[in-house]
Design an enzyme around this catalytic site. Structure first.
Site, PDB file in Angstrom:
ATOM      1  N   PHE A  20      41.395 -73.861  73.528  1.00 50.32           N
ATOM      2  CA  PHE A  20      42.814 -73.893  73.908  1.00 50.32           C
ATOM      3  C   PHE A  20      43.582 -74.641  72.831  1.00 50.32           C
ATOM      4  O   PHE A  20      43.271 -75.782  72.513  1.00 50.32           O
ATOM      5  CB  PHE A  20      43.016 -74.591  75.262  1.00 50.32           C
ATOM      6  N   ASP A  42      41.440 -79.870  66.309  1.00 54.64           N
ATOM      7  CA  ASP A  42      42.459 -80.014  67.351  1.00 54.64           C
ATOM      8  C   ASP A  42      42.032 -81.182  68.232  1.00 54.64           C
ATOM      9  O   ASP A  42      41.163 -81.043  69.097  1.00 54.64           O
ATOM     10  CB  ASP A  42      42.563 -78.719  68.160  1.00 54.64           C
ATOM     11  N   LYS A  90      49.429 -85.072  73.317  1.00 49.22           N
ATOM     12  CA  LYS A  90      49.070 -85.678  74.602  1.00 49.22           C
ATOM     13  C   LYS A  90      49.215 -87.211  74.609  1.00 49.22           C
ATOM     14  O   LYS A  90      50.319 -87.697  74.668  1.00 49.22           O
ATOM     15  CB  LYS A  90      47.685 -85.213  75.046  1.00 49.22           C
TER      16      LYS A  90
HETATM   17  C1  PLP Z   1      47.188 -79.513  75.759  1.00 46.85           C
HETATM   18  C2  PLP Z   1      46.589 -78.953  74.543  1.00 46.85           C
HETATM   19  C3  PLP Z   1      47.354 -78.221  73.615  1.00 46.85           C
HETATM   20  C4  PLP Z   1      48.798 -77.865  73.860  1.00 46.85           C
HETATM   21  O1  PLP Z   1      49.602 -78.994  73.984  1.00 46.85           O
HETATM   22  P1  PLP Z   1      51.055 -78.887  74.664  1.00 46.85           P
HETATM   23  O2  PLP Z   1      51.629 -80.254  74.470  1.00 46.85           O
HETATM   24  O3  PLP Z   1      50.845 -78.509  76.091  1.00 46.85           O
HETATM   25  O4  PLP Z   1      51.820 -77.865  73.929  1.00 46.85           O
HETATM   26  C5  PLP Z   1      46.736 -77.790  72.448  1.00 46.85           C
HETATM   27  N1  PLP Z   1      45.447 -78.066  72.200  1.00 46.85           N
HETATM   28  C6  PLP Z   1      44.682 -78.760  73.073  1.00 46.85           C
HETATM   29  C7  PLP Z   1      43.256 -79.059  72.733  1.00 46.85           C
HETATM   30  C8  PLP Z   1      45.216 -79.217  74.265  1.00 46.85           C
HETATM   31  O5  PLP Z   1      44.465 -79.882  75.141  1.00 46.85           O
END
Ligand code: PLP
Length: 407
Positions: free
Chosen positions: A135, A221, A252
């Site tokens: 994700f 990421d 986050k």
């Molecule tokens: C939450 C998340 C995102 C997206 O972040 P948003 O602030 O919701 O746009 C991207 N990569 C990872 C691994 C995430 O957990």
């Protein structure tokens, strides 16, 4: 306002794209939350990973209040202190000797990294390799990097230029390079939304080697796994301290509850984000920068990496016991304070029962209970939450056994 009135407003005016639990949040402090009826909850998923130092940490709140009164927002045609100081902290903790671009969310951090990867690559190397079950965000670029049909369904076509590989499968990753068209590999060191699946150290080392051989960037990421919840600032530093990525994305917990994302890139890479290539009007919002600096100060003053490590050990011991004791707990995956618990049945009923009993967590991929406790969570709070959760699991299991008996 009471819950029914608030819900009425949502029903009439807020697009219903979220499945919301039937409570309205009034206030929160640390790992505790109160709804509009005054009922208290323990929150082992504060801010869905955004409130990494707990809700409304007093030091973060004070920093936000002071900064808001002095300078709320400014755009990037000028300089300001908070952005510079925050970039210094991100560089210190990421420790790959790079510089940072600030965005407003995780999705935007992913977008920045994807653009940077292609800016660094020759014209014939456009492909970004990502992992199945990943994700990376919900804009079209980040969504296309996200390898999951469930996220793509109904909004196709997704963008070309992405290739998906199974996680922790080095031969498959090597094959993904065969066409000699790879600009970068973008990986979550610990898949979060996917259900807490960590990369192995060997996989990250192998990925580094392949990227070096093929002149591609290795990008992590750390939007969910970073910020300290794994016991060091980056999950990658815990899993494979010898592997240095070229680019790391954060969001986050970075802002302690305020929206800020970051792309940190090493020397020789960040230069490609030259004036005109990328930008954000809100990016590095002054108050968000002040909040993020305060989060780093809290981490240092309260020695939170050590607390994460200690609390993670405690969780591990308790959950190992559950696995022995409860046949419906199929698997537990954990890195620091990122925890996924696979059940033998859908987790929704357990989430609902936990809410009733005063515990907030969530469920991903239908059967995986997810806990992302705050870095300053205490043993007492963990025990309270685990107690509620265990009772909820037992209750749901008993109800299921009864239904099965009747059938
Ligand atoms: C939450 C998340 C995102 C997206 O972040 P948003 O602030 O919701 O746009 C991207 N990569 C990872 C691994 C995430 O957990």
């Amino acid at each position: 306002m009471e819950f029914e009135a608030i819900k009425g407003l949502f029903d009439r005016y807020v697009i219903g794209n979220y499945a919301r639990a039937p409570i309205a949040i009034a206030r929160a402090q640390g790992s505790e939350v109160w709804d509009t009826t005054g009922k208290r909850y323990l929150d082992l998923l504060p801010g869905l990973g955004c409130s990494g130092v707990g809700h409304c940490h007093p030091h973060v709140v004070a920093a936000v209040q002071a900064q808001a009164a002095q300078l709320l927002h400014f755009h990037n045609n000028y300089y300001w202190e908070a952005q510079g100081r925050l970039a210094e902290l991100v560089a210190k903790y990421t420790a790959i000797g790079g510089k940072t671009f600030f965005a407003n969310s995780g999705t935007e951090a992913s977008e920045g990294a994807l653009k940077l990867a292609r800016l660094c690559a020759p014209a014939e190397r456009r492909t970004i390799v990502t992992a199945l079950n990943s994700f990376h965000g919900r804009s079209y670029g980040a969504l296309s990097a996200t390898a999951g049909d469930n996220f793509h369904m109904g909004v196709e076509p997704i963008l070309p230029g992405f290739r998906y590989v199974p996680l922790n499968d080095l031969p498959a990753l090597e094959k993904a390079f065969a066409a000699k068209d790879v600009a970068a590999v973008y990986l979550e060191p610990v898949q979060g939304e996917g259900g807490i699946f960590p990369c192995t150290g060997d996989y990250l080392r192998g990925a580094r080697k392949l990227c070096d051989q093929h002149g591609a960037l290795l990008m992590f990421d750390e939007i969910q796994s970073g910020g300290g919840r794994c016991g060091r600032f980056c999950a990658g530093q815990v899993i494979a301290p010898d592997v240095k990525p070229d680019v790391v994305t954060y969001a986050k917990s970075l802002g302690g509850g305020l929206p800020i994302g970051a792309v940190h890139a090493r020397e020789g890479v960040h230069q490609k984000l030259a004036p005109g290539t990328h930008g954000s009007t809100f990016g590095a919002n002054v108050v968000c920068c002040a909040a993020a600096i305060a989060v780093f100060e809290v981490i240092e003053r309260e020695n939170l990496f050590a607390n994460v490590t200690a609390m993670a050990e405690h969780l591990k011991t308790v959950l190992a016991g559950w696995q022995k004791e409860l046949d419906c707990v199929k698997e537990v995956r954990q890195v620091g304070l990122m925890v996924g618990i696979d059940l033998a049945f859908p987790g929704k009923a357990v989430i609902d029962e936990s809410l009733q009993q005063g515990l907030l967590i969530n469920c991903t991929h239908n059967i995986t209970l997810r806990l992302l406790p705050a870095m300053n969570v205490t043993t007492g709070q963990l025990n309270e939450g685990l107690g509620i959760l265990k009772q909820a699991i037992l209750k749901v299991r008993a109800a299921q056994a009864q239904t099965a008996g009747k059938a």
